[in-house]
Design a protein around this motif. Structure first.
Motif, PDB file in Angstrom:
ATOM      1  N   ALA A   1       0.836  -1.207   0.000  1.00 40.08           N
ATOM      2  CA  ALA A   1       0.000   0.000   0.000  1.00 40.08           C
ATOM      3  C   ALA A   1       0.868   1.254   0.000  1.00 40.08           C
ATOM      4  CB  ALA A   1      -0.928  -0.007   1.209  1.00 40.08           C
ATOM      5  N   GLU A   2       1.957   1.229   0.756  1.00 43.62           N
ATOM      6  CA  GLU A   2       2.863   2.379   0.765  1.00 43.62           C
ATOM      7  C   GLU A   2       3.463   2.601  -0.617  1.00 43.62           C
ATOM      8  OE1 GLU A   2       6.779   4.054   3.192  1.00 43.62           O
ATOM      9  OE2 GLU A   2       5.859   2.136   3.751  1.00 43.62           O
ATOM     10  N   GLU A   3       3.810   1.499  -1.288  1.00 46.13           N
ATOM     11  CA  GLU A   3       4.347   1.606  -2.648  1.00 46.13           C
ATOM     12  C   GLU A   3       3.317   2.194  -3.605  1.00 46.13           C
ATOM     13  OE1 GLU A   3       4.882  -1.483  -6.328  1.00 46.13           O
ATOM     14  OE2 GLU A   3       5.454  -2.225  -4.350  1.00 46.13           O
ATOM     15  N   LEU A   4       2.060   1.790  -3.477  1.00 50.01           N
ATOM     16  CA  LEU A   4       1.033   2.157  -4.450  1.00 50.01           C
ATOM     17  C   LEU A   4       0.432   3.531  -4.200  1.00 50.01           C
ATOM     18  CD1 LEU A   4      -0.809  -1.264  -4.847  1.00 50.01           C
ATOM     19  CD2 LEU A   4       0.899  -0.236  -6.351  1.00 50.01           C
ATOM     20  N   GLY A   5       0.516   4.018  -2.982  1.00 49.45           N
ATOM     21  CA  GLY A   5       0.035   5.362  -2.711  1.00 49.45           C
ATOM     22  C   GLY A   5      -1.412   5.418  -2.269  1.00 49.45           C
ATOM     23  N   GLU A   6      -2.009   6.590  -2.424  1.00 52.89           N
ATOM     24  CA  GLU A   6      -3.305   6.872  -1.808  1.00 52.89           C
ATOM     25  C   GLU A   6      -4.458   6.065  -2.390  1.00 52.89           C
ATOM     26  OE1 GLU A   6      -4.300  10.831  -4.546  1.00 52.89           O
ATOM     27  OE2 GLU A   6      -3.883  11.036  -2.396  1.00 52.89           O
ATOM     28  N   ARG A   7      -4.294   5.492  -3.546  1.00 54.12           N
ATOM     29  CA  ARG A   7      -5.381   4.701  -4.126  1.00 54.12           C
ATOM     30  C   ARG A   7      -5.458   3.300  -3.524  1.00 54.12           C
ATOM     31  NH1 ARG A   7      -8.521   6.652  -7.876  1.00 54.12           N
ATOM     32  NH2 ARG A   7      -7.924   8.497  -9.068  1.00 54.12           N
ATOM     33  N   ALA A   8      -4.498   2.912  -2.727  1.00 55.08           N
ATOM     34  CA  ALA A   8      -4.495   1.590  -2.114  1.00 55.08           C
ATOM     35  C   ALA A   8      -4.833   1.691  -0.627  1.00 55.08           C
ATOM     36  CB  ALA A   8      -3.137   0.936  -2.291  1.00 55.08           C
ATOM     37  N   SER A   9      -5.671   0.783  -0.160  1.00 58.28           N
ATOM     38  CA  SER A   9      -5.975   0.685   1.265  1.00 58.28           C
ATOM     39  C   SER A   9      -5.894  -0.779   1.680  1.00 58.28           C
ATOM     40  CB  SER A   9      -7.365   1.259   1.567  1.00 58.28           C
ATOM     41  OG  SER A   9      -8.354   0.622   0.783  1.00 58.28           O
ATOM     42  N   VAL A  10      -5.805  -1.028   2.961  1.00 55.18           N
ATOM     43  CA  VAL A  10      -5.532  -2.368   3.484  1.00 55.18           C
ATOM     44  C   VAL A  10      -6.634  -2.805   4.432  1.00 55.18           C
ATOM     45  CG1 VAL A  10      -3.995  -3.688   4.997  1.00 55.18           C
ATOM     46  CG2 VAL A  10      -3.028  -2.181   3.244  1.00 55.18           C
ATOM     47  N   MET A  11      -7.115  -4.026   4.236  1.00 53.03           N
ATOM     48  CA  MET A  11      -7.961  -4.686   5.221  1.00 53.03           C
ATOM     49  C   MET A  11      -7.593  -6.171   5.209  1.00 53.03           C
ATOM     50  SD  MET A  11     -10.168  -4.855   7.610  1.00 53.03           S
ATOM     51  CE  MET A  11     -10.815  -3.185   7.689  1.00 53.03           C
ATOM     52  N   ALA A  12      -6.815  -6.572   6.185  1.00 57.47           N
ATOM     53  CA  ALA A  12      -6.367  -7.964   6.246  1.00 57.47           C
ATOM     54  C   ALA A  12      -7.551  -8.887   6.529  1.00 57.47           C
ATOM     55  CB  ALA A  12      -5.310  -8.131   7.332  1.00 57.47           C
ATOM     56  N   ALA A  13      -7.544 -10.058   5.903  1.00 54.14           N
ATOM     57  CA  ALA A  13      -8.602 -11.039   6.129  1.00 54.14           C
ATOM     58  C   ALA A  13      -8.148 -12.408   5.659  1.00 54.14           C
ATOM     59  CB  ALA A  13      -9.885 -10.642   5.392  1.00 54.14           C
ATOM     60  N   ASP A  14      -8.587 -13.412   6.381  1.00 56.82           N
ATOM     61  CA  ASP A  14      -8.465 -14.800   5.945  1.00 56.82           C
ATOM     62  C   ASP A  14      -9.768 -15.127   5.220  1.00 56.82           C
ATOM     63  OD1 ASP A  14      -8.498 -17.570   5.668  1.00 56.82           O
ATOM     64  OD2 ASP A  14      -7.717 -17.949   7.683  1.00 56.82           O
ATOM     65  N   VAL A  15      -9.688 -15.421   3.925  1.00 56.34           N
ATOM     66  CA  VAL A  15     -10.917 -15.599   3.146  1.00 56.34           C
ATOM     67  C   VAL A  15     -11.751 -16.783   3.626  1.00 56.34           C
ATOM     68  CG1 VAL A  15     -10.015 -14.445   1.087  1.00 56.34           C
ATOM     69  CG2 VAL A  15      -9.734 -16.934   1.333  1.00 56.34           C
ATOM     70  N   ALA A  16     -11.149 -17.681   4.381  1.00 57.23           N
ATOM     71  CA  ALA A  16     -11.900 -18.822   4.912  1.00 57.23           C
ATOM     72  C   ALA A  16     -12.734 -18.461   6.135  1.00 57.23           C
ATOM     73  CB  ALA A  16     -10.940 -19.966   5.265  1.00 57.23           C
ATOM     74  N   ASP A  17     -12.534 -17.267   6.661  1.00 53.29           N
ATOM     75  CA  ASP A  17     -13.229 -16.814   7.871  1.00 53.29           C
ATOM     76  C   ASP A  17     -14.344 -15.847   7.470  1.00 53.29           C
ATOM     77  OD1 ASP A  17     -13.919 -15.179  10.176  1.00 53.29           O
ATOM     78  OD2 ASP A  17     -12.150 -16.005  11.169  1.00 53.29           O
TER      79      ASP A  17
END
Length: 244
Positions: free
Chosen positions: A49-65
């Motif tokens: 996200a830091e590399e990509l800049g303001e258009r990127a945001s983060v929400m961590a998730a395990d897709v199985a949950d």
């Protein structure tokens, strides 16, 4: 070639911390899209996200949950007001003769590769409705069309993904939601465990395997088609790969 302008549209990319997911995120941001990056590895997501800049945001998730997935899509909806593209990329794979395989690995494979796709797609559909050109795009595999020895469970999981998308396409088409599959052969990624040390790299080198960026370009190409055009399935293999 003139394709659809993707500026300011929104995507959720799962498995975004490395490989195809990270390459896809870079390609989509380069097109002016907003991208929600998701995977289990927070540190890798934040670095991307830091590399990509303001258009990127983060929400961590395990897709199985399911609870974590619900939070992911609630975040995407609140931040961007809807969703234009879901890229189901997260998944796992391991190699072993079936008779020697561990049932815990069967479960882990299906939780990520099948239930992960179910969970994310179920949460995404309400956010995709009413958005012109909206798309659900998922990574399957040529092993979801032709069973591969020592990949029986992985192949079964990808056969399930193919069947799910075939049915889902028929359910959502009249709403204008496109459903598309990318089915790669050999790709240089960190996918796969249970292989002998160096085995995958040797095979990929022999085949002049695809890069993660090759798959990302296909994703952009399919999504950037006019809203009434759905590239339903894209099989892609290295030229030297003659069978799965």
């Amino acid at each position: 070639m003139q394709l659809r302008d993707l500026s300011d549209l929104t995507a959720v990319v799962t498995g975004a911390s490395s490989g195809i997911g990270a390459a896809a995120a870079r390609a989509l941001v380069a097109e002016g899209m907003n991208v929600v990056l998701s995977a289990r590895s927070v540190d890798k997501l934040e670095a991307l996200a830091e590399e990509l800049g303001e258009r990127a945001s983060v929400m961590a998730a395990d897709v199985a949950d399911r609870d974590q997935v619900a939070r992911l899509f609630a975040f995407a909806g609140e931040r961007h007001g809807g969703l234009d593209l879901l890229f189901n990329n997260a998944g796992v794979g391991y190699a072993a003769p079936f008779v020697e395989s561990d049932p815990s690995d069967w479960q882990r494979t299906f939780e990520a590769n099948v239930y992960g796709v179910f969970n994310c797609t179920h949460e995404a559909i309400p956010l995709l409705r009413g958005r012109s050109g909206a798309m659900i795009s998922s990574v399957a595999s040529v092993a979801g069309r032709r069973g591969v020895e020592n990949l029986a469970v992985y192949s079964a999981s990808k056969f399930a993904v193919v069947g799910f998308h075939d049915a889902l396409r028929k359910e959502l088409g009249n709403e204008g939601i496109r459903v598309s599959l990318i089915e790669p052969g050999a790709v240089y990624t960190n996918w796969g465990y249970g292989f002998a040390e160096g085995e995958l790299k040797q095979r990929r080198d022999e085949l002049h395997a695809l890069s993660a960026e090759d798959i990302a370009r296909l994703l952009v190409f399919g999504f950037a088609q006019p809203a009434n055009v759905n590239l339903q399935e894209m099989w892609v293999m290295p030229t030297r790969q003659l069978q799965p």
